[in-house]
Scaffold this motif. Sequence first.
Motif, PDB file in Angstrom:
ATOM      1  N   ASP A 735       0.684  -1.140  -0.073  1.00 53.57           N
ATOM      2  CA  ASP A 735      -0.433   0.121  -0.208  1.00 53.57           C
ATOM      3  C   ASP A 735       0.592   1.157  -0.280  1.00 53.57           C
ATOM      4  N   SER A 736       1.943   1.164  -0.192  1.00 57.29           N
ATOM      5  CA  SER A 736       3.110   2.284   0.139  1.00 57.29           C
ATOM      6  C   SER A 736       3.888   2.945  -1.286  1.00 57.29           C
ATOM      7  N   HIS A 737       2.959   2.056  -2.433  1.00 56.85           N
ATOM      8  CA  HIS A 737       3.407   2.770  -3.112  1.00 56.85           C
ATOM      9  C   HIS A 737       1.907   4.103  -3.945  1.00 56.85           C
ATOM     10  N   PRO A 738       2.375   4.681  -4.755  1.00 51.89           N
ATOM     11  CA  PRO A 738       1.422   5.804  -5.451  1.00 51.89           C
ATOM     12  C   PRO A 738       0.383   5.405  -6.072  1.00 51.89           C
ATOM     13  N   SER A 739      -0.726   6.129  -6.040  1.00 55.82           N
ATOM     14  CA  SER A 739      -1.769   5.713  -6.716  1.00 55.82           C
ATOM     15  C   SER A 739      -1.747   5.533  -8.114  1.00 55.82           C
TER      16      SER A 739
END
Length: 979
Positions: A735-739
């Motif tokens: 969940d830490s990656h950019p959208s």
Amino acid sequence: MGVPTSDGYFPPMQLPHQAPTTQPGTPQTMYGQPGQQDAGGVAQQMGQLNLDGSAPMPTRKKKDRHAYHQLEQPASAQQPYEGVPSGQFLNGQAGQSSRGTSPAPQAWQQPSQPWQTQQMQQAQQPRGTPISMGGQMGQQPGGMSAGGGAQARVNPYQIPSVPLSRDSSAEHYKTQIYPTMEQHLPPPATTPFVPYDQGSASPKYARLTLNCIPHAHDQMVLTGLPLGLVLQPLAKQADGEQAIPVLDFGEIGPPRCRRCRAYINPFMVFSNGGNRMTCNLCAHPNDVPPEYFAPTDPSGVRVDRASRPELLLGTCEFLVPKEYWSKEPVPMRYLFLLDVSAEAYGRGFLQGVCDGVHTAIYGDERETTSGDDADGEIAAKLSKVPAGAKVGFMTFDREIHFYDVSAGVTAPQELVVSDLDDPFAAISPERLFVDASECRNNITTLLKRIPAMFANIGYPAPVLLPSLNAALSALELTGGKIICSLATLPTFGPGQLHPRDKGQGQTDDGDQSKEFMKAEHPGYKKCQADLVKAGVAVDFFLAAPMGGYLDIATIGFVAEKTGGETYYYPNWSYPRDCLRLEKELTHTLRRDQGYAALMKVRCSNGLQVAHYSGSFTQHTFGADLELASITQDSGMSVTFAYDGKLDPKLDAHFQAALLYTTTSGERRVRCINVVASVTDNARESMRFVDQDAVISVMAKESAAKVGERNLKDIRQALQDKSIDILAGYRKNVSDSHPSGQLVLPENLKEFAMYMLGLVKSRALKAGREPSDRRIQEVRMIKSMGPGELSLYLYPRIIAVHGLDPTEGFADENGHLKMPHAVRASFSQMEEGGAYLVDNGQILLLWLHQQVSPNLLEDLFGEGMDSLQALDPNLSALPVLETHLNAQVRNILLHLEEQRGSKGLAIQLARQGLDGAEFEFARLLYEDRGSDASSYVDWLVTLHRGVGSELSGQRAKASEDVSQTITNTISSITGSIGLH
């Protein structure tokens, strides 16, 4: 011609995408992106993807960029994984780790293994593959295809490459073995490798979708993945593999658990001094039979363990006593049932079948004759039929003909059955079935005479169903296999069929098309049931008249449900297709196989079998699978549901037991044991995903729905399931990656491409497709092993014009040096190029219209200097002394060794000349088609779906395939929560 020179294989003009200094025969020209020497970034692309999700890493050696090369580290140096608990056992006391050392280590055990659990002091973030999609997730929700803007936002050279993944692991396993208890993930299914059985079965026989299983259903739901096992029980062994031991326990049979009936295996625990055997599947304590007793040492390990293969190996076979027999086992009996109608004779199919059957039984004349000496005469008489097996012959048109070719007659004798309502065997089985070596003269005479015998009779339509029933009556007492050829729709007599699919409509997505996918005639259903009961299977060889309708949905149903196979030649042409027919007949006769088989899969407490998919008969839910035939190419899948919880301190165990009769007449059980770790953390499960197993389970489950649901819903369910998996990974792991990035799980990097290949395959694709071809490929998917399925969903493409002089020959270690494959996109095809395209079913040789005359002469011989000069019926390369010809022939031999059941024969696809060019274009799965999106567009569609799921705005268009299974099990157990 020899090795190509700088002016050899390309036209004299300078092509716009060629660097001026590039030699045409060198690898740099193979995959060129405009303005670059490297293959469109193929050599660099994985390094640019920022695999661990951190800042871009400095350039490293190519081998360090791929996950498979972690296997080069010694087992003791590999980093342990978080959340994989310890405390498992292997024929020892509870609390002893099955994947660690035992107090009395065996030679094959390693002091530390990747699967072994040690809690990491610091949580390690599972790696993912982020792809910048050029926008925010959730924007512009789309359907199955995206707009043209997607291409501008996503670099097609920076998305995961199937060829690169395959080539990397293939290179590694040329020199490495695969120890089954040390590595956390098996090699890709297309990779040739030699396994080392350490107690868990080789991935060639069984692959789990997850090698670390969540302990409860709610954790499994978070992954979005199916929990399943893909099986290929009789898979072919490679040179250098340890033979599977065949063990004889006499009249008592192999030791088994009294409660669940599981067979003895390396993970059963012995206690009480060796008098008690605790089942690893159901935990029931069993008394050890006196005949099997051996004392245990202080650690709980039997003192005779090192000499007991069943306690060491994941795959074993047991000879079984009479209580396992349904009838007296005898060697396999093959009955050739040949269509001699006017259509079969007129199109050369009958001639091709007779020639092919003779070659299958006796081999090529060059193989069997070696001079006038006595040894040569003996060799000429020997047959290639499996030892002990016998063959018999029948033909049919409007009557049924039996042939006596036994040694007691001087010439073949024919007996005719004209009663079609109650057909029977006109010859006793003792005279119908003969030893092929002893009766060579009569068999050869018969096969040479058959085409001429029926040349002038000319019955237009054959009677298939009565012929199958007559063949069954000949095999009813023993079981065996019918090998049946058919060249036209059987429209005469009992069991006559009529054209159902008249080719109307623009698409097959409607409910009406579902009916064309089902067996129509009740007579064929009854015949199939009778065949299975008698242990008789059918392999069909079907040739359509000018691509006409054969109702394969009905005819092929008999083969599918008996465990047989259907070979289909939709545009049969004599002599072009004779080589392929000959190879497939040969393979059908000589491959490893068995008959009269039963199969059951057992699993640990907390799990239960939900659903089987494949080619077999299962009468009721939970019943054994019945397979009148099972071969080395037969694959199937089984999915599991939770009926409780697994213990994270223990392993999860699975055992597949196949009871069958070998071609030599022995009744055996083959036991395949697989073990997986258990975790209470769904994040850890994603680190142990087997991509090929996930693809196989999803493909087989989807194929099983054809005929029940319309194709549009099945494709949409696959898209929804793909989004569920990627969204689950994004929510719970990464969940830490950019959208604006689509993050692909590290071990599912190519998953999206394979799913696109499945959606674009003939089995499921949108648009109009002849129902015969569609249902044929649906059934192929259901019965394929994972390796054959992988090639079917993404073909292997090799640039012939770009071969390095060393490729196609053995390297310093004696392994064939294979060229790197090319991505399945027309943007990768070079002007003047020549490409081999192999999807495991057909092999195309695509030749660009500007291909070099030098290349053509090197490949095909002098005078073959233009596309027009080539024989359109060519099916094999001539044997020449040129370097290029030898290279390509060696490569073709290697590809043939890796294939499943389909014979390898070249089909020319000359640009602008051959109809096969349409098939070439269809196999370029990364490109946009008329009814499906490109690879880039597909990733954009999945990205938008993930964004909608994460924002809570996504509404599923249809219930996905695995959900239906879960709901079914929920209704049975009442203990499974719905997703």
